[in-house]
Scaffold this motif. Structure first.
Motif, PDB file in Angstrom:
ATOM      1  N   VAL A   1       9.337  28.520 -34.534  1.00 18.21           N
ATOM      2  CA  VAL A   1       8.172  28.626 -35.408  1.00 18.21           C
ATOM      3  C   VAL A   1       6.955  28.133 -34.622  1.00 18.21           C
ATOM      4  O   VAL A   1       7.014  27.087 -33.963  1.00 18.21           O
ATOM      5  N   LYS A   2       5.842  28.878 -34.708  1.00 20.94           N
ATOM      6  CA  LYS A   2       4.606  28.505 -34.039  1.00 20.94           C
ATOM      7  C   LYS A   2       3.556  28.173 -35.092  1.00 20.94           C
ATOM      8  O   LYS A   2       3.324  28.952 -36.014  1.00 20.94           O
TER       9      LYS A   2
ATOM     10  N   ALA B   1      12.534  29.030 -45.877  1.00 18.02           N
ATOM     11  CA  ALA B   1      11.526  28.237 -46.570  1.00 18.02           C
ATOM     12  C   ALA B   1      10.200  28.199 -45.826  1.00 18.02           C
ATOM     13  O   ALA B   1       9.192  27.761 -46.383  1.00 18.02           O
ATOM     14  N   VAL B   2      10.177  28.650 -44.570  1.00 13.98           N
ATOM     15  CA  VAL B   2       8.947  28.621 -43.766  1.00 13.98           C
ATOM     16  C   VAL B   2       8.280  29.985 -43.873  1.00 13.98           C
ATOM     17  O   VAL B   2       8.883  31.005 -43.531  1.00 13.98           O
TER      18      VAL B   2
ATOM     19  N   PHE C   1       8.096  24.511 -32.756  1.00 13.72           N
ATOM     20  CA  PHE C   1       9.300  23.773 -33.131  1.00 13.72           C
ATOM     21  C   PHE C   1      10.342  24.773 -33.607  1.00 13.72           C
ATOM     22  O   PHE C   1      10.058  25.966 -33.790  1.00 13.72           O
ATOM     23  N   THR C   2      11.555  24.319 -33.810  1.00 11.85           N
ATOM     24  CA  THR C   2      12.647  25.195 -34.226  1.00 11.85           C
ATOM     25  C   THR C   2      13.253  24.676 -35.522  1.00 11.85           C
ATOM     26  O   THR C   2      13.283  23.466 -35.768  1.00 11.85           O
ATOM     27  N   VAL C   3      13.740  25.603 -36.353  1.00 11.85           N
ATOM     28  CA  VAL C   3      14.384  25.257 -37.618  1.00 11.85           C
ATOM     29  C   VAL C   3      15.747  25.927 -37.665  1.00 11.85           C
ATOM     30  O   VAL C   3      15.948  27.002 -37.095  1.00 11.85           O
ATOM     31  N   PRO C   4      16.725  25.316 -38.336  1.00  7.50           N
ATOM     32  CA  PRO C   4      18.050  25.942 -38.449  1.00  7.50           C
ATOM     33  C   PRO C   4      18.010  27.156 -39.364  1.00  7.50           C
ATOM     34  O   PRO C   4      17.051  27.386 -40.108  1.00  7.50           O
ATOM     35  N   GLU C   5      19.087  27.904 -39.309  1.00  9.22           N
ATOM     36  CA  GLU C   5      19.142  29.169 -40.044  1.00  9.22           C
ATOM     37  C   GLU C   5      19.032  28.975 -41.548  1.00  9.22           C
ATOM     38  O   GLU C   5      18.440  29.797 -42.245  1.00  9.22           O
ATOM     39  N   ASP C   6      19.603  27.869 -42.067  1.00  9.51           N
ATOM     40  CA  ASP C   6      19.574  27.665 -43.517  1.00  9.51           C
ATOM     41  C   ASP C   6      18.218  27.187 -44.029  1.00  9.51           C
ATOM     42  O   ASP C   6      18.031  27.066 -45.245  1.00  9.51           O
TER      43      ASP C   6
END
Length: 403
Positions: free
Chosen positions: A264-265, A226-227, A217-222
């Motif tokens: 992110v994997k 946190a990951v 999946f993908t997360v935004p820069e901001d």
């Protein structure tokens, strides 16, 4: 005489009054009536208070093979046969596609002919060297002449080895016209069709190798900070709502050049074999807001004011409105979370905010509710507005005709 004079004056006054009556009627018709007073608008309000947050960030992801191989021919040529299809399961050594081998077979035949010629030259040089060696032993030739024959033999031997290597290479080239699977897995994509001329190394078949699976999946820069690698996350399967456990295995070091998001994997447990491409929802606990409290308002309470957001705050003493700028942080379900601008205890208008004006006098809307509902609404709103009139007690039953 006097009576006659009075009678004349009365007639003159009456005539003058009659002349002024039309003028008065015209003047009365042209004057504007006084505007009716503007009615006091009723508004719905809530009392600002800190409430618990219930939402949490969720990300859509899909299941992918941890290792994906893009297989292509090691030589160029025209594709004449393709046995692989999308979704097909293949094993090691299985033929996936074939190129036209005609040119490579001709090249192999030419290399075979060169080997034969080189072998003949080597045999001839070997026979000459043997004869000249016997002559040297009888001192019929010089040592230099024997050395020249030896050099000729070595050159012929080298040419033979070169031709043999060339033949082996051309034989391999002919074998490379058959694309075979070097891993076991599932064909996820086919990128060439029969009749197409492909170059060496051009991907023809994509295979998802058997083995571990990842959720991507993908997360935004901001949010990427946190990951963390190794962090446990929840994975909810869209098909059956099963909740699985996963662990962050990899966080991309750079953003995607198109979407500007970070990939992110998440590693799945070996027992959780989900089908490739399955849709899942990833629930990172580090991005959950459950347990936190904040000021929340319905979205209907917000309006644009200049370059930001604002709400109407009710002054319960004068029952007038004033504009209050607020900063919205995020959303929580159907509500918005207010970062600044409001304090607990303020009374905010939550409906019809676009038809109000600063300083406008309003009254609190009293809906048609039962006595019990009215009491609950008054307690929940916690406003200090004028209380609603007490509910009328039910009338006593009428006396019977016999009494």
């Amino acid at each position: 005489m006097t009576n006659k004079i009075l009678r004349v004056l009365d007639l003159s006054s009456l005539r003058t009054a009659l002349l002024w009556i039309p003028v008065a009627v015209l003047v009365a018709g042209c004057s504007k009536p006084e505007p009716a007073p503007e009615p006091i608008r009723a508004v719905k309000v809530v009392t600002v208070q800190a409430e618990p947050l219930h939402s949490r960030l969720e990300f859509a992801g899909d299941v992918r093979a941890r290792v994906t191989s893009a297989l292509g021919f090691r030589v160029a040529g025209k594709l004449i046969k393709r046995q692989a299809e999308v979704g097909q399961r293949v094993k090691v050594g299985q033929v996936l596609a074939e190129l036209d081998p005609s040119d490579y077979r001709l090249a192999a035949a030419a290399a075979q002919a060169q080997v034969a010629a080189a072998l003949t030259n080597r045999d001839l040089a070997s026979a000459d060297f043997k004869r000249y060696k016997e002559l040297r032993e009888q001192n019929f030739i010089s040592g230099a002449e024997l050395e020249r024959r030896e050099s000729t033999l070595k050159a012929a031997q080298a040419q033979l080895e070169q031709a043999q290597a060339q033949l082996a290479s051309q034989g391999n080239q002919a074998g490379y016209t058959r694309l075979m699977a070097d891993v076991s897995g599932v064909v996820t994509a086919v990128q060439a069709e029969v009749g197409q001329v492909v170059g060496a190394g051009t991907p023809v078949v994509i295979i998802a190798q058997d083995g571990p699976r990842d959720v991507v999946f993908t997360v935004p820069e901001d949010r990427v900070a946190a990951v963390k690698v190794g962090e446990p996350v929840g994975i909810k399967v869209w098909a059956n709502d099963d909740l699985l456990d996963g662990k962050v295995r990899e966080v991309a070091a750079s953003a995607d050049p198109v979407t500007r998001t970070f990939q992110v994997k998440v590693e799945l447990a070996a027992k959780d074999e989900l089908p490739l491409g399955a849709t899942v929802t990833v629930l990172p606990p580090s991005m959950s807001r459950e347990g936190l409290t904040a000021i929340k308002l319905p979205t209907s309470a917000l309006r644009r004011d200049g370059g930001g957001s604002a709400v109407w705050v009710l002054d319960t003493g004068s029952m007038t409105l004033r504009s209050q700028a607020v900063q919205v942080e995020t959303a929580d379900g159907n509500d918005v979370v207010i970062a600044s601008g409001l304090t607990p205890g303020m009374v905010v208008v939550v409906a019809g905010v676009h038809v109000l004006a600063p300083g406008q006098k309003v009254q609190i809307y009293q809906g048609k509710t039962t006595p019990g509902q009215a009491a609950k609404a008054a307690t929940a709103a916690n406003t200090v507005a004028t209380p609603a009139p007490a509910p009328v007690a039910p009338a006593a039953p009428a006396a019977s005709a016999g009494k």
